[in-house]
Design an enzyme around this catalytic site. Structure first.
Site, short mmCIF file in Angstrom:
data_model
loop_
_atom_site.label_atom_id
_atom_site.label_comp_id
_atom_site.label_asym_id
_atom_site.label_seq_id
_atom_site.Cartn_x
_atom_site.Cartn_y
_atom_site.Cartn_z
N LEU A 124 0.89 -0.81 -0.13
CA LEU A 124 0.07 -0.14 0.10
C LEU A 124 1.04 1.53 -0.03
O LEU A 124 0.45 2.28 -0.38
CB LEU A 124 -0.79 0.07 1.40
CG LEU A 124 -2.31 -0.70 0.98
CD1 LEU A 124 -3.03 -0.93 2.37
CD2 LEU A 124 -3.35 -0.14 0.14
N ALA A 139 4.52 -7.79 -3.39
CA ALA A 139 3.98 -9.93 -3.47
C ALA A 139 2.74 -9.82 -2.36
O ALA A 139 3.30 -9.42 -0.58
CB ALA A 139 4.95 -10.26 -2.62
N VAL A 140 1.42 -9.37 -2.40
CA VAL A 140 0.14 -9.85 -1.52
C VAL A 140 -0.20 -11.04 -1.62
O VAL A 140 -0.43 -11.78 -2.85
CB VAL A 140 -0.80 -8.60 -2.28
CG1 VAL A 140 -2.25 -8.94 -1.04
CG2 VAL A 140 -0.06 -6.99 -2.45
N ILE A 141 -0.33 -11.84 -0.66
CA ILE A 141 -0.83 -13.54 -0.81
C ILE A 141 -1.99 -13.42 -0.26
O ILE A 141 -2.27 -12.93 1.32
CB ILE A 141 0.61 -14.01 -0.06
CG1 ILE A 141 1.82 -14.24 -0.89
CG2 ILE A 141 -0.42 -15.84 0.07
CD1 ILE A 141 3.05 -14.69 -0.23
N THR A 188 -9.04 -13.17 5.32
CA THR A 188 -9.53 -11.94 5.63
C THR A 188 -10.05 -11.43 3.73
O THR A 188 -9.20 -11.30 3.10
CB THR A 188 -9.62 -10.70 6.47
OG1 THR A 188 -8.13 -10.26 6.05
CG2 THR A 188 -9.05 -11.84 7.37
N HIS A 239 -8.57 -8.20 3.20
CA HIS A 239 -7.45 -7.21 3.88
C HIS A 239 -7.04 -7.16 2.00
O HIS A 239 -6.38 -6.79 1.33
CB HIS A 239 -6.72 -7.29 4.87
CG HIS A 239 -5.72 -6.42 4.74
ND1 HIS A 239 -5.89 -5.38 5.27
CD2 HIS A 239 -4.48 -6.57 4.85
CE1 HIS A 239 -5.06 -4.49 4.38
NE2 HIS A 239 -3.62 -5.74 4.77
N PHE A 264 4.54 -2.62 -13.25
CA PHE A 264 3.45 -3.23 -11.90
C PHE A 264 4.15 -4.33 -11.21
O PHE A 264 3.52 -5.38 -11.99
CB PHE A 264 2.09 -3.36 -11.94
CG PHE A 264 1.36 -3.28 -11.10
CD1 PHE A 264 0.60 -2.54 -10.39
CD2 PHE A 264 1.11 -4.82 -11.15
CE1 PHE A 264 0.65 -3.24 -8.77
CE2 PHE A 264 -0.05 -5.80 -10.38
CZ PHE A 264 -0.12 -4.82 -8.68
#
Length: 159
Positions: free
Chosen positions: A57, A80-82, A86, A88, A113
């Site tokens: 973010l 890295a978004v795993i 939830t 989130h 990106f």
């Protein structure tokens, strides 16, 4: 028909590499892949500016600040978004993508990106130098291509 050639010539280009530290086991590999490819394409170590941010973010704000600084010709944003248990995950993915897109389209330099959005750690590692390649490396060649295209289009507009 006129076709502009794609150039992966990186000599003389100044590249910023922003890395989210969350999921660092993955993001370190993305950064290593990006830096190695930049060097292979002719970008010198002195022309690579790296900075870390806490998480994905924070990448859009850092990209805006770096782009506005005049210190770089292009930016690679890595993270890295795993997926967790939830919602989130969805918020982080959506807002990071939206923010980086806005910086790239409205800012002075292209922003690549390089934020992985995966269901699990194994998928992320496969995209950070594993079976599926290295997204950081892909972004390195992509940012050089975009900078050179921008320069071609700008030069053509002047004439």
């Amino acid at each position: 028909m006129t076709a502009l050639p794609t150039s992966l010539q990186g000599q003389g280009l100044r590249i910023g590499v922003l890395t989210a530290q969350f999921n660092q086991v993955v993001t370190q590999k993305l950064t290593a892949g990006a830096v190695a490819t930049l060097q292979e394409l002719g970008v010198t170590t002195n022309d690579i500016l790296t900075a870390n941010v806490p998480g994905a973010l924070e990448l859009p704000r850092a990209a805006r600040l770096m782009g506005d600084s005049g210190r770089v010709d292009g930016i690679i944003a890595l993270g890295a978004v795993i997926r967790g248990q939830t919602s989130h995950y969805d918020v982080v993915c959506d807002e990071t993508a939206r923010g980086l897109s806005q910086v790239s389209t409205a800012g002075p330099v292209p922003v690549m990106f390089g934020v992985l959005t995966t269901d699990d750690l194994n998928q992320a590692l496969n995209r950070a130098g594993g079976k599926v390649g290295n997204k950081g490396s892909d972004c390195a060649s992509g940012v050089i291509a975009m900078i050179n295209l921008q320069r071609q289009l700008t030069a053509d507009a002047v004439h």
